[in-house]
Design an enzyme around this catalytic site. Structure first.
Site, short mmCIF file in Angstrom:
data_model
loop_
_atom_site.label_atom_id
_atom_site.label_comp_id
_atom_site.label_asym_id
_atom_site.label_seq_id
_atom_site.Cartn_x
_atom_site.Cartn_y
_atom_site.Cartn_z
CE LYS A 38 -1.67 1.62 4.06
NZ LYS A 38 -1.37 3.02 4.36
CG ASN A 39 2.31 2.69 3.51
OD1 ASN A 39 1.15 3.01 3.21
ND2 ASN A 39 2.68 2.49 4.75
CB CYS A 64 -4.80 10.70 11.13
SG CYS A 64 -3.22 10.02 11.58
NE ARG A 107 0.96 10.79 9.93
CZ ARG A 107 0.35 9.77 9.31
NH1 ARG A 107 -0.75 9.29 9.82
NH2 ARG A 107 0.80 9.28 8.18
CG ASP A 120 3.44 1.73 9.61
OD1 ASP A 120 3.65 1.94 8.41
OD2 ASP A 120 3.16 2.63 10.42
NE ARG A 180 -7.05 4.50 5.53
CZ ARG A 180 -6.21 5.33 6.18
NH1 ARG A 180 -6.42 5.62 7.44
NH2 ARG A 180 -5.18 5.84 5.55
#
Ligand code: EPZ
Length: 431
Positions: free
Chosen positions: A22-23, A118, A123, A318, A410
């Site tokens: 994803k990243n 978030c 952020r 993460d 997500r």
């Protein structure tokens, strides 16, 4: 809102194919804005964040088509007809800010909604903006939008105060069309940065980016008007190292024998080192074409450890929440210290609902183990905190209702299919 119901404890077995990262994919998609030629991104993961980024590209004027019968997506940004990324889209996915560098580089202007904070932290994007200003962009903030303009970008030496992943990527993309050389010092070194650099050099064959995998990246800018632009580029992104770490921890905490494929084990060596220090029994195959990790049963109980999160190649923030779930099945007092985000322990109160004994002391969490968790209704708060609840539920006795599953959607493709194939009793229910 959907919920996942997991009936634990689970014993897992079999093979899980990790999806594309994803990243990385989110940045590759942003980079497609820089070329007017069609690009095909292969094995595009079906994730909410990817859908949001594709929606943003279409909103800017891109043509997006999924090739029939595949997950390969063709993007053509020849007809980009506007340069504003609106709040409605950006608020659901912060990574939208990464269209700033590409739009500024190709069109000399961009307007992107400030992403806002978030669940895990404020952020800010100050490092992004200061870097773009160093390249000659005029940055103004107005009514919740950041506006960047530059008639010409000129290469510069930019020293990042922190190896910000997003800032490194935004600056790198803007530097492609900057006049002369740009040096980014204290650059982030995450594998996704290398993936983006390789992709950019594939899009623009005359582009040279030096220092891959190091803290100093040198981008030798090319002339947007005259440089050679590759046609029919296809690109397969790297495997998702955080998804891999998540499934690895699910397998270790349930003392299961699982094979994980489709990613580079070396991308999670900080994670495998910690799990082995705890007593996990891993077979790591760094084979170039078919890399994999096999988890084997371990005979002695897992041992407690102390872990600090850090920028790559340190232990990834993460994967910190998921590790805490593993620590709950280890003997002794473990400590996790979070150094990257200021509010990344949202999973702790939810784990406590399952019976966990965790004490928070500033940015450190002290975890008492072993602890036999009991299934309970719990709430997702952010993507990786939610993953921790899944890992914990696999070890808990009884049913765990994991609510607000949209957080998981997500970043985890086909989660319930992958887990049920491994033998987990899991189902998605409309709440
Ligand atoms: C990327 O976020 C990832 N997201 C995050 O993954 C990951 O946690 C993070 O890198 C760190 O590895 C994507 O790639 C889409 P940063 P990013 O800029 O780029 C501060 C997930 O779960 N900072 O390296 O936003 C910031 O506040 C997500 O997949 C500034 O102060 O991370 C944070 O404390 C969550 N000013 C720290 O740096 C800035 O201008 C790291 O942020 C930028 C960042």
């Amino acid at each position: 809102m959907d919920k996942l119901v997991i009936d634990g404890p689970s014993s897992l077995s079999g093979v899980v194919e990790i999806s594309r990262a994803k990243n990385s994919v989110l940045k590759l998609l942003a980079a497609c804005l820089m070329t007017s030629e069609s690009v095909i991104i292969e094995a595009m993961p079906e994730l909410q964040d990817v859908k949001t980024m594709l929606k943003l590209l279409k909103h800017l004027g891109a043509e997006v088509t999924t090739l029939p019968g595949t997950q390969n997506v063709k993007i053509n940004c020849e007809k980009i007809n506007q340069w504003k990324a609106h709040y409605e889209l950006v608020k659901t996915m912060r990574a939208s800010i990464l269209v700033l560098g590409p739009l500024l580089g190709r069109f000399g202007q961009a307007e992107v909604s400030l992403p806002g904070g978030c669940a895990i932290g404020a952020r800010p994007i100050d490092i992004h903006l200061k870097g773009l200003e160093k390249l000659g962009a005029k940055i103004t903030l107005e009514a919740g939008y950041v506006r960047a303009e530059a008639s010409e970008l000129v290469g510069a030496t930019i020293v990042l105060p922190f190896p910000s992943v997003g800032a490194t990527e935004n600056i790198m993309m803007a530097a492609v069309f900057a006049k002369g050389k740009t040096v980014i010092e204290n650059a982030a070194k995450e594998p996704e940065i290398s993936d983006l650099g390789n992709f950019l050099m594939k899009l623009f064959p005359e582009l040279v980016i030096e220092g891959d995998g190091t803290s100093t990246l040198t981008i030798h800018g090319v002339d947007r008007k005259t440089t050679k632009v590759a046609q029919n580029v296809t690109y397969l992104p790297i495997g998702d190292r955080i998804e891999a770490a998540t499934y690895l921890m699910a397998a270790v905490t349930t003392n299961s024998e699982v094979t994980l494929t489709g990613f580079y084990p070396k991308h999670i060596s900080a994670v495998t080192h910690v799990l082995e220090e705890m007593g996990a029994n891993l077979e790591i195959i760094n084979d170039k074409d078919h890399p994999k990790i096999k988890t084997k049963k371990y005979l002695k109980p897992l041992k407690a450890v102390h872990v600090d999160t850090a920028p790559y190649p340190g232990f990834p923030t993460d994967a910190q929440a998921q590790l805490m779930a593993v620590m709950l099945s280890a003997t002794g007092t473990s400590v996790v210290t979070e150094h990257i985000f200021e509010n990344r322990f949202m999973h702790v109160p939810e784990l406590e609902r399952m019976g966990a004994k965790i004490t928070l002391k500033g940015n450190a969490a002290v975890i008492e183990g072993p602890c036999q968790l009991k299934g309970a209704p719990v709430m997702c708060t952010d993507l990786r905190a939610s993953a921790a609840l899944v890992v914990a539920a696999l070890n808990a006795e009884g049913k765990t209702d994991i609510q607000r599953v949209y957080h998981l959607d997500r970043g985890y493709e086909n989660l319930e299919e992958k887990l049920s194939q491994l033998g987990c009793v899991i189902k998605r229910e409309r709440a």
